[in-house]
Design an enzyme around this catalytic site. Structure first.
Site, PDB file in Angstrom:
ATOM      1  N   GLY A 250      26.360  38.119  41.504  1.00 30.41           N
ATOM      2  CA  GLY A 250      25.029  37.759  41.992  1.00 30.41           C
ATOM      3  C   GLY A 250      23.890  38.379  41.208  1.00 30.41           C
ATOM      4  O   GLY A 250      22.735  37.949  41.327  1.00 30.41           O
TER       5      GLY A 250
ATOM      6  N   HIS B 197      48.320  39.150  39.991  1.00 25.91           N
ATOM      7  CA  HIS B 197      46.967  39.598  40.312  1.00 25.91           C
ATOM      8  C   HIS B 197      46.541  40.823  39.497  1.00 25.91           C
ATOM      9  O   HIS B 197      45.388  40.924  39.071  1.00 25.91           O
ATOM     10  CB  HIS B 197      46.871  39.905  41.810  1.00 25.91           C
ATOM     11  CG  HIS B 197      45.533  39.644  42.398  1.00 25.91           C
ATOM     12  ND1 HIS B 197      45.350  39.224  43.695  1.00 25.91           N
ATOM     13  CD2 HIS B 197      44.293  39.738  41.875  1.00 25.91           C
ATOM     14  CE1 HIS B 197      44.056  39.084  43.937  1.00 25.91           C
ATOM     15  NE2 HIS B 197      43.398  39.393  42.846  1.00 25.91           N
TER      16      HIS B 197
ATOM     17  N   GLY C  88      19.082  36.550  39.447  1.00 25.79           N
ATOM     18  CA  GLY C  88      17.670  36.932  39.496  1.00 25.79           C
ATOM     19  C   GLY C  88      17.167  37.237  40.895  1.00 25.79           C
ATOM     20  O   GLY C  88      15.975  37.438  41.103  1.00 25.79           O
TER      21      GLY C  88
ATOM     22  N   SER D  63      33.600  36.319  38.710  1.00 28.68           N
ATOM     23  CA  SER D  63      32.268  36.954  38.759  1.00 28.68           C
ATOM     24  C   SER D  63      31.412  36.554  37.555  1.00 28.68           C
ATOM     25  O   SER D  63      30.795  37.407  36.910  1.00 28.68           O
ATOM     26  CB  SER D  63      32.391  38.481  38.831  1.00 28.68           C
ATOM     27  OG  SER D  63      33.057  38.884  40.002  1.00 28.68           O
ATOM     28  N   PRO D  64      31.352  35.249  37.231  1.00 25.22           N
ATOM     29  CA  PRO D  64      30.580  34.823  36.064  1.00 25.22           C
ATOM     30  C   PRO D  64      29.082  35.024  36.238  1.00 25.22           C
ATOM     31  O   PRO D  64      28.334  35.010  35.258  1.00 25.22           O
ATOM     32  CB  PRO D  64      30.922  33.329  35.940  1.00 25.22           C
ATOM     33  CG  PRO D  64      31.262  32.910  37.328  1.00 25.22           C
ATOM     34  CD  PRO D  64      31.963  34.098  37.932  1.00 25.22           C
ATOM     35  N   LEU D  65      28.651  35.243  37.493  1.00 18.90           N
ATOM     36  CA  LEU D  65      27.236  35.505  37.751  1.00 18.90           C
ATOM     37  C   LEU D  65      26.998  36.992  38.021  1.00 18.90           C
ATOM     38  O   LEU D  65      26.004  37.376  38.621  1.00 18.90           O
ATOM     39  CB  LEU D  65      26.745  34.661  38.935  1.00 18.90           C
ATOM     40  CG  LEU D  65      26.886  33.148  38.744  1.00 18.90           C
ATOM     41  CD1 LEU D  65      26.430  32.399  39.995  1.00 18.90           C
ATOM     42  CD2 LEU D  65      26.111  32.682  37.522  1.00 18.90           C
ATOM     43  N   GLY D  66      27.948  37.825  37.559  1.00 16.70           N
ATOM     44  CA  GLY D  66      27.781  39.268  37.732  1.00 16.70           C
ATOM     45  C   GLY D  66      27.652  39.668  39.184  1.00 16.70           C
ATOM     46  O   GLY D  66      26.837  40.517  39.542  1.00 16.70           O
TER      47      GLY D  66
ATOM     48  N   TYR E 140      43.622  37.525  49.724  1.00 16.05           N
ATOM     49  CA  TYR E 140      42.299  37.178  50.248  1.00 16.05           C
ATOM     50  C   TYR E 140      42.327  36.816  51.735  1.00 16.05           C
ATOM     51  O   TYR E 140      41.670  35.869  52.166  1.00 16.05           O
ATOM     52  CB  TYR E 140      41.699  36.003  49.461  1.00 16.05           C
ATOM     53  CG  TYR E 140      41.482  36.235  47.989  1.00 16.05           C
ATOM     54  CD1 TYR E 140      41.483  37.515  47.424  1.00 16.05           C
ATOM     55  CD2 TYR E 140      41.268  35.158  47.133  1.00 16.05           C
ATOM     56  CE1 TYR E 140      41.293  37.704  46.072  1.00 16.05           C
ATOM     57  CE2 TYR E 140      41.064  35.337  45.773  1.00 16.05           C
ATOM     58  CZ  TYR E 140      41.080  36.609  45.242  1.00 16.05           C
ATOM     59  OH  TYR E 140      40.890  36.783  43.894  1.00 16.05           O
TER      60      TYR E 140
END
Length: 323
Positions: free
Chosen positions: A203, A119, A207, A198-201, A55
């Site tokens: 972003g 990784h 919504g 990426s638990p919120l896809g 990163y």
């Protein structure tokens, strides 16, 4: 904040971690702002921070930000790409693993790494050799625990016979539910924690993204098949579902997405990332979302009717990631 244990390892962390990768993206805030954000995360109860050799300058940033309370946090980092550059391909040779560990210790300003992930699986290096190299680092006191990222169930079991695997980090959310088939049962069977990235896809589940959203060229989502205009339009039904649940629960879509993940298994610790303090506080609110069995059943029944369209990565990137 509520605490959770990563499987049977005894490693206790905040129920929500912080994925630090985005703090090193193009257009990320200035270093001073990032340090302030990471310290705010700690002040708000987050004790689990995720970074990686690949990163960019992320490990240095995390090391400086967390140095004042190093003993009170769990820092995870990763090895597995040649020179820390995924464009150069995979490299999990034992000598490389040990070299990365030494470099990461310096960058993180610490004398031990709490959780050291591979990784991506390296087809040229048997997983038993990888686990063996990390085992030596543990015996030397440089690493506390071993983890895998995006590994399949067979590799997880093989590695676990050589060295207990503390956690698996892989993508998992309402937007990507593949781990439910084989991965989560394998983790539960072996007492291994699960750390969804990426638990919120990316972003999508907040919504705030729809078919008309225009991504900047520097935004990695602009090259992901799942985020093409037509696929966003096809996947809008999922966003509509999350938004409707959020209204019913007087919460935000992001909080519902995180609350749903936390309700799946007690050994799941999502690591959403953000560059904004108000988003950090919003995410932390997801820990307080309570979903009854009846509500979860209704949500899962609705999810089962929605087919997600689009691959996670372009073919050339999939190849470099060893997928």
């Amino acid at each position: 904040m509520e605490k959770r244990k990563l499987g049977n390892s005894g490693v206790e962390v905040s129920a929500l971690g912080f994925g630090c990768m985005g703090l090193s993206f193009p257009n990320a805030p200035a270093k001073e702002e990032n340090i302030k954000l990471l310290r705010s995360a700690f002040e708000n109860g987050i004790t689990f921070f995720d970074t990686a050799q690949a990163y960019g300058n992320n490990e240095e940033l995390v090391g400086e930000a967390l140095e004042p309370f190093r003993k009170e946090v769990v820092i995870a980092t990763k090895f597995g790409f040649k020179d820390g550059n995924f464009q150069l391909g995979l490299d999990s040779r034992p000598e490389s693993i040990k070299a990365v560990a030494e470099a990461s210790l310096k960058k993180l300003r610490t004398d031990y790494i709490d959780l050291f992930y591979q990784h991506r699986l390296d087809p040229k290096v048997p997983i038993e050799e990888v686990a063996g190299a990390v085992k030596e680092l543990i015996e030397e006191g440089k690493v506390k625990h071993f983890g895998l990222s995006e590994a399949n169930a067979e590799a997880i079991r093989k590695a676990h016979t050589v060295l207990p695997v503390t956690a698996l980090q892989s993508e998992y959310s309402m937007f990507f539910r593949d781990p439910e088939t084989e991965i989560i049962p394998a983790l539960e069977e072996s007492g291994i924690g699960f750390v969804p990235f990426s638990p919120l896809g990316k972003g999508f589940l907040t919504g705030t993204i729809n078919a008309n959203t225009a991504f900047e060229k520097t935004d990695t989502r602009s090259m992901l098949p799942r985020f093409s205009k037509e696929n966003r339009e096809a996947n809008q039904a999922l966003v509509d579902l999350v938004v409707s649940i959020a209204k019913d629960k007087n919460a935000t879509p992001a909080q519902i997405a995180l609350g749903w993940l936390l309700a799946q298994k007690p050994f799941i610790v999502p690591i959403p990332g953000t560059t904004k303090l108000h988003r950090l506080q919003e995410n932390i609110g997801g820990v307080n979302i309570s979903l009854s069995d009846n509500e979860l059943n209704k949500i899962n029944s609705a999810l089962a009717t929605i087919k997600i369209v689009g691959e996670r990565y372009p073919a050339q990137i999939q190849q470099k990631l060893g997928k």
